[in-house]
Design an enzyme around this catalytic site. Sequence first.
Site, short mmCIF file in Angstrom:
data_model
loop_
_atom_site.label_atom_id
_atom_site.label_comp_id
_atom_site.label_asym_id
_atom_site.label_seq_id
_atom_site.Cartn_x
_atom_site.Cartn_y
_atom_site.Cartn_z
CG ASP A 19 -2.08 0.94 1.13
OD1 ASP A 19 -2.27 1.53 0.05
OD2 ASP A 19 -2.79 1.11 2.14
NE ARG A 32 -4.41 6.70 -7.34
CZ ARG A 32 -4.21 6.39 -6.06
NH1 ARG A 32 -3.95 7.34 -5.19
NH2 ARG A 32 -4.28 5.14 -5.66
CB SER A 65 -12.55 -8.57 -5.64
OG SER A 65 -12.58 -8.60 -4.23
CG ASN A 67 -7.47 -2.59 -5.97
OD1 ASN A 67 -6.50 -3.32 -5.79
ND2 ASN A 67 -7.81 -1.64 -5.10
NE ARG A 187 -3.18 -1.52 4.24
CZ ARG A 187 -4.41 -1.66 3.79
NH1 ARG A 187 -5.19 -2.58 4.30
NH2 ARG A 187 -4.89 -0.86 2.85
NE ARG A 193 -8.28 0.10 5.34
CZ ARG A 193 -7.72 1.31 5.30
NH1 ARG A 193 -7.82 2.11 6.33
NH2 ARG A 193 -7.07 1.72 4.23
C1 FPP Z 1 -1.90 0.22 -3.27
O1 FPP Z 1 -1.42 1.53 -3.37
C2 FPP Z 1 -1.40 -0.59 -4.34
C3 FPP Z 1 -2.20 -1.19 -5.30
C4 FPP Z 1 -3.64 -1.02 -5.34
C5 FPP Z 1 -1.64 -2.02 -6.35
C6 FPP Z 1 -0.36 -2.75 -6.06
C7 FPP Z 1 0.38 -2.84 -7.32
C8 FPP Z 1 1.71 -2.77 -7.45
C9 FPP Z 1 2.63 -2.72 -6.32
C10 FPP Z 1 2.34 -2.69 -8.80
C11 FPP Z 1 2.10 -3.84 -9.71
C12 FPP Z 1 2.41 -5.16 -9.14
C13 FPP Z 1 2.85 -6.23 -9.84
C14 FPP Z 1 2.88 -7.55 -9.20
C15 FPP Z 1 3.33 -6.14 -11.23
P1 FPP Z 1 -2.49 2.70 -3.47
O2 FPP Z 1 -2.63 3.06 -4.89
O3 FPP Z 1 -3.75 2.30 -2.79
O4 FPP Z 1 -1.75 3.83 -2.69
P2 FPP Z 1 -2.44 4.99 -1.84
O5 FPP Z 1 -3.18 4.31 -0.72
O6 FPP Z 1 -1.28 5.78 -1.36
O7 FPP Z 1 -3.33 5.75 -2.76
#
Ligand code: FPP
Length: 244
Positions: A19, A32, A65, A67, A187, A193
């Site tokens: 995260d 982002r 799911s 996202n 996390r 969470r």
């Molecule tokens: C959460 O950060 C991260 C994700 C929803 C996606 C995780 C994906 C990657 C690490 C890159 C791709 C992975 C692979 C395996 C190729 P967020 O966007 O929720 O961050 P924020 O909470 O700061 O907005």
Amino acid sequence: MAAQQHKETLPRHVAIIMDGNGRWARKRHLPRQAGHVAGVNAVREVVRAAIDAGLEALTLYAFSSENWKRPAIEVGALMGLFRLYFRNDIHEIAELGARVRIIGNRTRVDPDIRKMIEESEHQTAGNTGMNLIFAFDYGGQEEIVAAVRELARAAKEGRLDPETITPELVSSRLFTNGLPEPDLVIRTSGERRLSNFLLWQSAYAELLFVDTLWPDFGRAEFMDALEQFTQRERRFGALPEAVA
Ligand code: FPP
């Protein structure tokens, strides 16, 4: 390496909620998507560190799911990164001896991604090194519901006596069948969470919440997390050994 001195107390299976990509990008006045790109580099570093540390399994929460509810442009960028990753990195992962498994709902992803997933699993199926699991279009409640539905169907058709349903039987119907349960769930980014991640499997996991944003989480942070795990006393509901 410090963690190797405690080989016997190292976790067998580490699962990570990656995260903070968005906040990492915002701090740099970048879109982002740039955070997700940086996040892939962290994935590469942590996968290698986990293999070097001798873990049996590493599970990374790549896409939940929920996202799908993000803006289409961000979902599209993430899917593009998965495509690149599975196309470019799978060879190295295979050479390192790791075995890839994807857990999640495969019916909603684009057919080309599904094909890549299947190929990467097929290509590494004979490997005996670390299990590298990507939770992709994954939701823990959905996973448990699917298992319950399957057992209910078997009971309805007279193939299963409901009295014989045990935690082990439920576990065997989950995507993670055959894998050790996670001993440590990390996390990043300071959020505390589970967000529908490995809900059943994490029943006795140690939880570690670190403030580092995922793109800044590398080998050193990972080894530090393993070290912290070795300091924890796991009781599985029993009394501490000194008292028992
Ligand atoms: C959460 O950060 C991260 C994700 C929803 C996606 C995780 C994906 C990657 C690490 C890159 C791709 C992975 C692979 C395996 C190729 P967020 O966007 O929720 O961050 P924020 O909470 O700061 O907005």
